[in-house]
Design an enzyme around this catalytic site. Structure first.
Site, PDB file in Angstrom:
ATOM      1  N   MET A 176      45.358  28.695  38.917  1.00 55.17           N
ATOM      2  CA  MET A 176      44.956  28.624  40.301  1.00 55.17           C
ATOM      3  C   MET A 176      46.079  29.532  41.100  1.00 55.17           C
ATOM      4  O   MET A 176      47.515  29.218  40.901  1.00 55.17           O
ATOM      5  CB  MET A 176      45.317  27.079  40.653  1.00 55.17           C
ATOM      6  CG  MET A 176      44.513  26.085  40.015  1.00 55.17           C
ATOM      7  SD  MET A 176      42.921  26.324  40.755  1.00 55.17           S
ATOM      8  CE  MET A 176      42.884  25.570  42.169  1.00 55.17           C
ATOM      9  N   SER A 177      45.835  30.447  41.870  1.00 53.33           N
ATOM     10  CA  SER A 177      46.763  31.386  42.466  1.00 53.33           C
ATOM     11  C   SER A 177      47.099  31.186  44.031  1.00 53.33           C
ATOM     12  O   SER A 177      48.013  31.428  44.495  1.00 53.33           O
ATOM     13  CB  SER A 177      46.074  32.888  42.370  1.00 53.33           C
ATOM     14  OG  SER A 177      44.963  32.813  43.308  1.00 53.33           O
ATOM     15  N   GLY A 178      46.368  30.079  44.337  1.00 53.13           N
ATOM     16  CA  GLY A 178      46.619  29.767  45.671  1.00 53.13           C
ATOM     17  C   GLY A 178      45.550  30.494  46.769  1.00 53.13           C
ATOM     18  O   GLY A 178      45.627  30.466  47.986  1.00 53.13           O
ATOM     19  N   GLY A 179      44.590  31.143  46.128  1.00 50.35           N
ATOM     20  CA  GLY A 179      43.542  31.861  46.731  1.00 50.35           C
ATOM     21  C   GLY A 179      42.253  31.365  46.692  1.00 50.35           C
ATOM     22  O   GLY A 179      41.985  30.287  45.962  1.00 50.35           O
ATOM     23  N   VAL A 180      41.279  31.859  47.416  1.00 47.80           N
ATOM     24  CA  VAL A 180      39.984  31.256  47.336  1.00 47.80           C
ATOM     25  C   VAL A 180      39.118  31.288  46.246  1.00 47.80           C
ATOM     26  O   VAL A 180      38.316  30.334  45.833  1.00 47.80           O
ATOM     27  CB  VAL A 180      39.055  31.676  48.578  1.00 47.80           C
ATOM     28  CG1 VAL A 180      38.705  33.328  48.457  1.00 47.80           C
ATOM     29  CG2 VAL A 180      37.903  31.150  48.961  1.00 47.80           C
ATOM     30  N   MET A 237      51.015  29.881  38.281  1.00 47.36           N
ATOM     31  CA  MET A 237      51.916  30.596  37.446  1.00 47.36           C
ATOM     32  C   MET A 237      52.956  31.082  38.376  1.00 47.36           C
ATOM     33  O   MET A 237      52.605  31.923  39.480  1.00 47.36           O
ATOM     34  CB  MET A 237      51.365  31.546  36.857  1.00 47.36           C
ATOM     35  CG  MET A 237      50.263  31.449  35.501  1.00 47.36           C
ATOM     36  SD  MET A 237      49.561  32.837  34.949  1.00 47.36           S
ATOM     37  CE  MET A 237      47.660  32.433  35.992  1.00 47.36           C
ATOM     38  N   CYS A 247      49.998  43.084  33.740  1.00 46.04           N
ATOM     39  CA  CYS A 247      50.062  41.538  34.081  1.00 46.04           C
ATOM     40  C   CYS A 247      48.837  40.712  33.475  1.00 46.04           C
ATOM     41  O   CYS A 247      48.989  39.831  32.762  1.00 46.04           O
ATOM     42  CB  CYS A 247      49.926  41.350  35.577  1.00 46.04           C
ATOM     43  SG  CYS A 247      50.193  39.550  36.107  1.00 46.04           S
ATOM     44  N   CYS A 293      52.152  42.202  43.570  1.00 40.98           N
ATOM     45  CA  CYS A 293      52.812  41.019  43.783  1.00 40.98           C
ATOM     46  C   CYS A 293      54.191  40.660  43.992  1.00 40.98           C
ATOM     47  O   CYS A 293      54.538  40.054  44.908  1.00 40.98           O
ATOM     48  CB  CYS A 293      52.096  39.827  42.760  1.00 40.98           C
ATOM     49  SG  CYS A 293      52.860  40.228  40.975  1.00 40.98           S
TER      50      CYS A 293
END
Length: 374
Positions: free
Chosen positions: A18-22, A43, A108, A204
């Site tokens: 879960m990156s916090g994106g849609v 992460m 990455c 990032c």
């Protein structure tokens, strides 16, 4: 068609990055709908600097938590900053110090998302992981293939080419069969906190900072001369590391007598003399290459290169597929293109395809000059 879900999905535990994106938000939602036991993991791969710059990691974590709360799943957190520094960032700095232009997102994915995260998820008892990447997978004849995402505008196979088939086999890509507007629509339908969140861009760990300001914190600048292809000195640069092949902006060249109105472009970076070679015109012959040499090749699955292969390739993200012939040499791999390629950049990746199958790729070492150059 979406990622195939086995009939016993309820027994399969999936941890979603879960990156916090849609994209990752909708990925988690789709997996719940498919009957998986789903949890999330956020992460943290970078320790923000002590200073005035604000890292977006806290905002992203809050968004990831809001989505997990909304869809009713647990969110784990993990700090992979040490692994990122050792396996991604130090390589990034070394490449820039050597005058090349690296792509840290590819490292990455290989070292963090499909290694550190995968290992951590398995330690938590996961059967599979999932990410919000726009790619697809196909299990065939005992191997797992990496396929382009269905949305040609969002396909991210270029960035995942260095991930092995064994890792791909343990990963689900729920949005790979969808187009971006469909993903947004799903997020809006379920009123997810990330529905209208902009896609992240850039590297990032740099965030909104100017790239040159960030880089000078770690590498000393080495100013030098800017020369034309004829050897005329027309300016000075602040350091080769701040420039890349094909660059137009930020050269500080202007008002030269008899130079004409055509813009200047970076054509070469001479590491021996610390000189930046420039020329005028978007189609300057020195911008083009007929072939390239690559090393550090990673194949998703082993391929037979005992004979030259006819494939397609991309030398940058979102480039259309370019027909080429790939052959193995004593020192690496050589790709010869049917048509000259513009701004082939050492340090960047060349990625090879067979139709929709992403075969793998490597780091560009040398761009061979086009025969049309003077």
């Amino acid at each position: 068609m979406r990622d195939p879900a086995p009939s016993d999905t309820s027994k399969k535990r999936v941890i979603v990055g879960m990156s916090g994106g849609v994209d990752s938000s909708v990925s988690a939602l789709l997996l719940i709908e498919q009957g998986y036991e789903v949890e999330g993991l956020f992460m943290k791969n970078w320790e923000e600097d002590d200073g005035t710059e604000y890292c977006t990691a806290m905002d992203d974590l809050a968004d990831a938590q809001a989505v997990c709360d909304k869809i009713g799943i647990k969110l784990h957190t993990a700090n992979f900053a040490a692994e990122y520094w050792d396996n991604v960032f130090e390589h990034f700095l070394a490449e820039y110090k050597a005058g090349r232009t690296p792509n840290p997102d590819i490292l990455c994915n290989r070292e963090i998302k499909f290694k550190a995260f995968l290992d951590y998820a398995m330690m938590l008892g996961a059967d599979l992981i999932a990410t919000g990447h726009y790619v697809r997978r196909r299990d065939i004849d005992g191997r797992t293939e990496l396929l382009k995402g269905l949305d040609p505008n969002k396909d991210q196979s270029y960035f995942l080419h260095a991930v092995g088939g064994e890792q791909i086999a343990k990963t689900l890509f729920p949005v790979g069969e969808l187009e971006k507007p469909e993903v947004r629509a799903i997020a809006e339908k379920y009123e997810l906190a990330t529905a209208k969140k902009k896609d992240s861009t850039g590297i990032c760990f740099i965030g909104e900072r100017r790239f040159s300001d960030f880089l000078k914190q770690y590498l000393p600048a080495q100013p030098g001369e800017i020369k034309t292809t004829e050897g005329e000195v027309i300016g000075r640069h602040h350091g080769l590391m701040y420039h890349t092949i094909g660059q137009r902006q930020g050269l500080g060249i202007g008002g030269l007598k008899d130079a004409g109105d055509e813009p200047w472009y970076v054509l070469r970076k001479d590491l021996d003399t610390n000189e930046l070679i420039v020329g005028q015109g978007n189609n300057h012959p020195w911008l083009f290459s007929s072939a390239l040499l690559a090393s550090e090749i990673y194949w998703v699955n082993p391929i037979d290169l005992s004979q030259p292969l006819r494939l397609t390739a991309k030398v940058r993200y979102r480039q259309s597929d370019q027909a080429c012939t790939l052959e193995k040499t004593d020192t690496g791999y050589r790709a010869v293109f049917d048509e000259p390629q513009r701004a082939v950049t050492p340090g960047q990746s060349v990625v090879f395809y067979d139709g929709e199958i992403c075969l793998g790729g490597g780091v560009i070492e040398v761009a061979e000059p086009w025969s049309g150059q003077a």
